[in-house]
Design a protein around this motif. Structure first.
Motif, short mmCIF file in Angstrom:
data_model
loop_
_atom_site.label_atom_id
_atom_site.label_comp_id
_atom_site.label_asym_id
_atom_site.label_seq_id
_atom_site.Cartn_x
_atom_site.Cartn_y
_atom_site.Cartn_z
N LEU A 91 0.83 -1.20 0.00
CA LEU A 91 0.00 0.00 0.00
C LEU A 91 0.87 1.25 0.00
O LEU A 91 0.58 2.22 -0.71
N LYS A 92 1.93 1.24 0.79
CA LYS A 92 2.86 2.38 0.81
C LYS A 92 3.48 2.59 -0.57
O LYS A 92 3.61 3.74 -1.02
N ALA A 93 3.84 1.51 -1.24
CA ALA A 93 4.41 1.62 -2.58
C ALA A 93 3.39 2.20 -3.56
O ALA A 93 3.73 3.04 -4.41
N LEU A 94 2.13 1.78 -3.45
CA LEU A 94 1.08 2.35 -4.31
C LEU A 94 0.90 3.83 -4.06
O LEU A 94 0.78 4.62 -5.00
N ALA A 95 0.87 4.22 -2.80
CA ALA A 95 0.66 5.62 -2.44
C ALA A 95 1.82 6.49 -2.93
O ALA A 95 1.59 7.64 -3.34
N GLN A 96 3.02 5.97 -2.91
CA GLN A 96 4.18 6.74 -3.36
C GLN A 96 4.15 7.01 -4.86
O GLN A 96 4.76 7.95 -5.33
N GLN A 97 3.42 6.19 -5.60
CA GLN A 97 3.33 6.38 -7.04
C GLN A 97 2.44 7.57 -7.41
O GLN A 97 2.46 8.03 -8.54
N HIS A 98 1.65 8.04 -6.47
CA HIS A 98 0.73 9.14 -6.72
C HIS A 98 1.06 10.30 -5.79
O HIS A 98 1.47 10.10 -4.65
N LEU A 149 -12.97 -0.75 -5.11
CA LEU A 149 -12.66 -1.44 -6.36
C LEU A 149 -13.38 -0.78 -7.54
O LEU A 149 -12.84 -0.72 -8.64
N LEU A 150 -14.56 -0.25 -7.29
CA LEU A 150 -15.30 0.44 -8.34
C LEU A 150 -14.64 1.75 -8.75
O LEU A 150 -14.89 2.25 -9.85
N LYS A 151 -13.83 2.31 -7.89
CA LYS A 151 -13.19 3.60 -8.15
C LYS A 151 -11.69 3.49 -8.39
O LYS A 151 -11.03 4.50 -8.59
N ALA A 152 -11.15 2.29 -8.36
CA ALA A 152 -9.71 2.11 -8.48
C ALA A 152 -9.21 2.66 -9.81
O ALA A 152 -9.80 2.39 -10.86
N ASP A 153 -8.13 3.42 -9.74
CA ASP A 153 -7.64 4.15 -10.90
C ASP A 153 -6.70 3.35 -11.79
O ASP A 153 -6.58 3.63 -12.96
N ASP A 154 -6.01 2.39 -11.23
CA ASP A 154 -5.00 1.69 -12.01
C ASP A 154 -5.01 0.20 -11.66
O ASP A 154 -5.57 -0.22 -10.66
N ALA A 155 -4.36 -0.57 -12.52
CA ALA A 155 -4.35 -2.02 -12.36
C ALA A 155 -3.68 -2.46 -11.06
O ALA A 155 -4.14 -3.40 -10.41
N ASP A 159 -5.42 -4.72 -8.32
CA ASP A 159 -4.82 -6.00 -7.91
C ASP A 159 -4.65 -6.07 -6.40
O ASP A 159 -4.91 -7.10 -5.78
N TRP A 160 -4.20 -4.97 -5.79
CA TRP A 160 -4.02 -4.93 -4.34
C TRP A 160 -5.37 -5.16 -3.66
O TRP A 160 -5.47 -5.96 -2.71
N LEU A 161 -6.40 -4.49 -4.14
CA LEU A 161 -7.72 -4.64 -3.56
C LEU A 161 -8.25 -6.07 -3.73
O LEU A 161 -8.84 -6.63 -2.80
N MET A 162 -8.02 -6.66 -4.87
CA MET A 162 -8.46 -8.05 -5.10
C MET A 162 -7.73 -9.02 -4.17
O MET A 162 -8.35 -9.92 -3.60
#
Length: 186
Positions: A91-98, A149-155, A159-162
């Motif tokens: 999650l931290k890695a995802l957040a750092q991308q944005h 998941l309905l609002k997820a912006d990127d793959a 994937d993290w949510l799934m």
């Protein structure tokens, strides 16, 4: 009388001109009616919730893994601790991308208090509270992650949510299974 009609007509014309100047243009109205795309990138509450809930799961699982009265709960807690630690890192890695997605560094006061309450429990009482805590919080997380998941912006975020949804369901199943096994053994 003619003067009254001219004054009334002039005031009506001024009023109509004022209304047309102050109202939105046809272009502005059309733009406002187009719904804006809702994304997770614009929902800091989701990111805070996801990080906080994983941190809390790690800390509660750490207590249960160390002090549970049954090997089954200690094993489930150890696996949960490992999974949620990894999920938090991802999650931290995802957040750092944005840009502009801050995540909390530590548990809030209420969550810290909850961990302290778990530390005061022992034996069967700890096991019961751990099971109830995990099942209830995982159901809440599943609901939040379904919406997200309905609002997820990127793959990667999807994937993290799934992955989270699959793990949460698995933990609920394991704890329900452990609970029914213990009840049948009594």
């Amino acid at each position: 009388m003619l003067l009254d009609k001219i004054i009334t007509l002039a005031l009506a014309a001024v009023f109509l001109i004022a209304l047309s100047c102050e109202g939105p243009s046809a272009n502005e109205t059309a733009t406002e009616s187009i719904p804006q795309k809702r994304t997770l990138l614009h929902e800091p509450a989701f990111w805070d919730y996801a990080a906080s809930s994983n941190m809390l799961q790690v800390e509660v699982a750490r207590v249960a893994a160390a002090t549970s009265s049954t090997e089954r709960i200690r094993s489930i807690a150890a696996e949960a601790m490992e999974f949620h630690t990894q999920a938090l890192e991802e999650l931290k890695a995802l957040a750092q991308q944005h840009e502009n997605i801050p995540l909390p560094d530590s548990l809030g006061a209420a969550d810290t208090g909850l961990v302290l309450e778990f530390k005061l429990l022992e034996g069967e009482e700890l096991d019961t509270h751990f099971r109830e805590f995990v099942i209830s919080t995982h159901h809440a997380q599943l609901d939040r992650y379904e919406e997200a998941l309905l609002k997820a912006d990127d793959a990667k975020t999807r994937d993290w949510l799934m992955d989270m949804r699959a793990h949460l369901r698995q933990e609920i199943h394991l704890l329900a299974e452990a609970d029914s096994t213990e009840t049948a053994g009594e």
